[in-house]
Motif scaffolding. Structure first.
Motif, PDB file in Angstrom:
ATOM      1  N   ARG A 148       0.567  -1.049  -0.001  1.00 41.55           N
ATOM      2  CA  ARG A 148       0.009   0.008   0.004  1.00 41.55           C
ATOM      3  C   ARG A 148       0.915   1.119   0.144  1.00 41.55           C
ATOM      4  O   ARG A 148       0.576   2.243  -0.777  1.00 41.55           O
ATOM      5  N   MET A 149       1.895   1.389   0.631  1.00 35.20           N
ATOM      6  CA  MET A 149       3.034   2.240   0.819  1.00 35.20           C
ATOM      7  C   MET A 149       3.323   2.572  -0.611  1.00 35.20           C
ATOM      8  O   MET A 149       3.316   3.854  -1.041  1.00 35.20           O
ATOM      9  N   TYR A 150       3.921   1.569  -1.219  1.00 37.51           N
ATOM     10  CA  TYR A 150       4.521   1.834  -2.552  1.00 37.51           C
ATOM     11  C   TYR A 150       3.257   2.218  -3.731  1.00 37.51           C
ATOM     12  O   TYR A 150       3.780   3.168  -4.677  1.00 37.51           O
ATOM     13  N   ASN A 151       2.208   1.718  -3.603  1.00 39.90           N
ATOM     14  CA  ASN A 151       0.986   1.922  -4.270  1.00 39.90           C
ATOM     15  C   ASN A 151       0.800   3.628  -4.425  1.00 39.90           C
ATOM     16  O   ASN A 151       0.919   4.336  -5.451  1.00 39.90           O
ATOM     17  N   LEU A 152       0.665   4.247  -3.300  1.00 36.77           N
ATOM     18  CA  LEU A 152       0.536   5.447  -2.964  1.00 36.77           C
ATOM     19  C   LEU A 152       1.709   6.372  -3.530  1.00 36.77           C
ATOM     20  O   LEU A 152       1.454   7.221  -4.106  1.00 36.77           O
ATOM     21  N   LEU A 153       2.952   5.934  -3.201  1.00 32.36           N
ATOM     22  CA  LEU A 153       4.139   6.588  -3.667  1.00 32.36           C
ATOM     23  C   LEU A 153       4.243   6.762  -5.282  1.00 32.36           C
ATOM     24  O   LEU A 153       4.220   7.599  -6.077  1.00 32.36           O
ATOM     25  N   CYS A 154       3.773   5.538  -5.870  1.00 33.43           N
ATOM     26  CA  CYS A 154       3.527   5.231  -7.146  1.00 33.43           C
ATOM     27  C   CYS A 154       2.758   6.250  -8.000  1.00 33.43           C
ATOM     28  O   CYS A 154       3.029   7.074  -8.761  1.00 33.43           O
ATOM     29  N   TRP A 155       1.539   6.373  -7.265  1.00 36.28           N
ATOM     30  CA  TRP A 155       0.426   7.365  -7.906  1.00 36.28           C
ATOM     31  C   TRP A 155       0.778   8.722  -7.697  1.00 36.28           C
ATOM     32  O   TRP A 155       0.598   9.527  -8.473  1.00 36.28           O
ATOM     33  N   ALA A 156       1.545   9.362  -6.553  1.00 33.57           N
ATOM     34  CA  ALA A 156       1.996  10.485  -6.162  1.00 33.57           C
ATOM     35  C   ALA A 156       3.018  10.817  -7.404  1.00 33.57           C
ATOM     36  O   ALA A 156       3.066  11.942  -7.949  1.00 33.57           O
ATOM     37  N   TYR A 157       4.072   9.859  -7.650  1.00 30.16           N
ATOM     38  CA  TYR A 157       4.927  10.081  -8.613  1.00 30.16           C
ATOM     39  C   TYR A 157       4.407  10.151 -10.093  1.00 30.16           C
ATOM     40  O   TYR A 157       4.619  11.006 -10.966  1.00 30.16           O
ATOM     41  N   GLY A 158       3.532   9.340 -10.256  1.00 32.19           N
ATOM     42  CA  GLY A 158       2.913   9.281 -11.657  1.00 32.19           C
ATOM     43  C   GLY A 158       2.060  10.435 -12.054  1.00 32.19           C
ATOM     44  O   GLY A 158       1.828  10.682 -13.142  1.00 32.19           O
ATOM     45  N   ALA A 159       1.394  11.157 -10.954  1.00 30.16           N
ATOM     46  CA  ALA A 159       0.535  12.290 -11.282  1.00 30.16           C
ATOM     47  C   ALA A 159       1.541  13.493 -11.976  1.00 30.16           C
ATOM     48  O   ALA A 159       0.716  14.254 -12.600  1.00 30.16           O
ATOM     49  N   ASP A 160       2.578  13.477 -11.448  1.00 29.18           N
ATOM     50  CA  ASP A 160       3.679  14.647 -12.213  1.00 29.18           C
ATOM     51  C   ASP A 160       5.035  13.857 -11.729  1.00 29.18           C
ATOM     52  O   ASP A 160       5.559  14.431 -10.989  1.00 29.18           O
ATOM     53  N   THR A 161       5.729  13.154 -12.967  1.00 34.08           N
ATOM     54  CA  THR A 161       6.815  12.874 -12.798  1.00 34.08           C
ATOM     55  C   THR A 161       8.012  14.065 -12.610  1.00 34.08           C
ATOM     56  O   THR A 161       9.029  13.374 -12.164  1.00 34.08           O
ATOM     57  N   THR A 162       7.790  14.948 -13.076  1.00 33.77           N
ATOM     58  CA  THR A 162       8.795  16.153 -13.088  1.00 33.77           C
ATOM     59  C   THR A 162       8.674  16.624 -11.588  1.00 33.77           C
ATOM     60  O   THR A 162       9.722  16.535 -10.907  1.00 33.77           O
ATOM     61  N   ALA A 163       7.467  17.275 -11.226  1.00 36.08           N
ATOM     62  CA  ALA A 163       7.678  17.672  -9.778  1.00 36.08           C
ATOM     63  C   ALA A 163       7.813  17.087  -8.936  1.00 36.08           C
ATOM     64  O   ALA A 163       8.441  17.464  -7.839  1.00 36.08           O
ATOM     65  N   ASN A 164       7.470  15.713  -8.914  1.00 33.45           N
ATOM     66  CA  ASN A 164       7.550  14.818  -7.856  1.00 33.45           C
ATOM     67  C   ASN A 164       8.633  13.723  -7.887  1.00 33.45           C
ATOM     68  O   ASN A 164       8.682  12.595  -7.413  1.00 33.45           O
ATOM     69  N   ALA A 165       9.685  14.134  -8.835  1.00 31.24           N
ATOM     70  CA  ALA A 165      10.754  13.299  -9.093  1.00 31.24           C
ATOM     71  C   ALA A 165      11.622  12.851  -7.725  1.00 31.24           C
ATOM     72  O   ALA A 165      12.252  11.967  -7.710  1.00 31.24           O
TER      73      ALA A 165
END
Length: 302
Positions: A249-266
């Motif tokens: 669940r932790m990695y899923n949430l981090l993945c979606w946060a990163y995927g929402a904006d791969t530049t800003a959340n790099a």
């Protein structure tokens, strides 16, 4: 449906985060099909046209009856852990802000309650019999303690962020129940998706508030703490349970946060929180998840 163990500033952000879901629905529907090749199939083109039409309808307001509202109540607390958790929530007006945000955003078919409650354990859940979302005081107390132990510079803010994430997870259960939404997959995983969808809702200009990203990262951080509390031991009951593992669940949430904006959340990848192998899939994961929830919620957004 339990969240299972898992601001001042955070509470104020809660209203903004969920209120922006209206634009997020429209954006997701309008952008459905983006990324397709120039020779996209007729079915994909039809889907895109239908999505554009749905987005126009959404802008005018959902078509579901709006016959209810969510109310917030802090119940009594007697143990030190529960009393402290209640103090954290009440001083931030967390429940009031979350309930107001739901009432501003969604057409509810009947009245529902948001309860702060002493539960005996860190938890949160949707109770369909009582028509209530429950945030357990012990969860806020636990979250503040573990964030403080991990050296977070503002463990109270991080703990309240985790409670915001817990609320939106349970809101997912509530919506699936109240709206009789079709889902494909385990409901606990789908509820985590709803939480990410709402918290990562873009502004009108398409950008995502960094504070909202921090809410998601703090929510993920609580799952990291639960995994650490278990000592890394995984038994058959956890594999057989209705929830994915805390680490998953932790990695899923981090993945979606990163995927929402791969530049800003790099930084999520650069800091080593999310493995590169998973990160490469996250933008596509997020786009599909956002489109799916936007489609499901379209009739119910004001």
């Amino acid at each position: 449906m339990c969240h299972h163990r898992r601001t001042s500033a955070g509470a104020g952000r809660a209203f903004v985060i969920v209120w922006r879901v209206t634009s997020a629905v429209a954006v997701a529907l309008l952008l459905a099909g983006c990324g397709s090749s120039a020779d996209e199939s007729p079915s994909a083109s039809t889907q895109s046209e239908a999505s554009t039409s749905a987005a126009t309808d959404t802008a005018a307001g959902g078509d579901a009856p709006d016959d209810g509202e969510m109310t917030a109540t802090y119940e009594d607390a007697t143990t030190p852990e529960a009393q402290h958790g209640r103090e954290l929530m009440e001083s931030a007006q967390l429940l009031e802000d979350l309930a107001a945000s739901v009432n501003e955003t969604f057409n509810l078919p009947n009245d529902v309650r948001l309860l702060g409650q002493q539960c005996g354990d860190p938890n949160a859940f949707w109770d369909p019999n009582e028509q209530a979302v429950v945030l357990c005081y012990e969860d806020a107390d636990f979250a503040e303690r573990v964030f403080a132990q991990d050296g977070d510079p503002d463990p109270v803010d991080a703990a309240l962020n985790a409670e915001i994430g817990s609320f939106y997870h349970e809101l997912g259960h509530m919506m699936i129940d109240l709206y009789d939404l079709p889902i494909t997959g385990r409901e606990e995983d789908v509820a985590d998706q709803l939480a990410a969808f709402v918290m990562l809702a873009p502004d009108d200009d398409g950008t995502i508030d960094p504070d909202s990203v921090k809410v998601v990262r703090d929510f993920a951080g609580e799952f990291r703490a639960f995994a650490a509390e278990d000592g890394g031991e995984i038994d058959e009951s956890q594999f057989a349970g209705g929830h994915s593992l805390n680490q998953t669940r932790m990695y899923n949430l981090l993945c979606w946060a990163y995927g929402a904006d791969t530049t800003a959340n790099a930084g999520i990848v650069d800091d080593g929180e999310l493995p590169l192998e998973r990160a490469e899939l996250c933008e596509d994961e997020y786009d599909k998840m956002q489109y799916g929830w936007a489609t499901l919620l379209e009739p119910y957004v004001k």
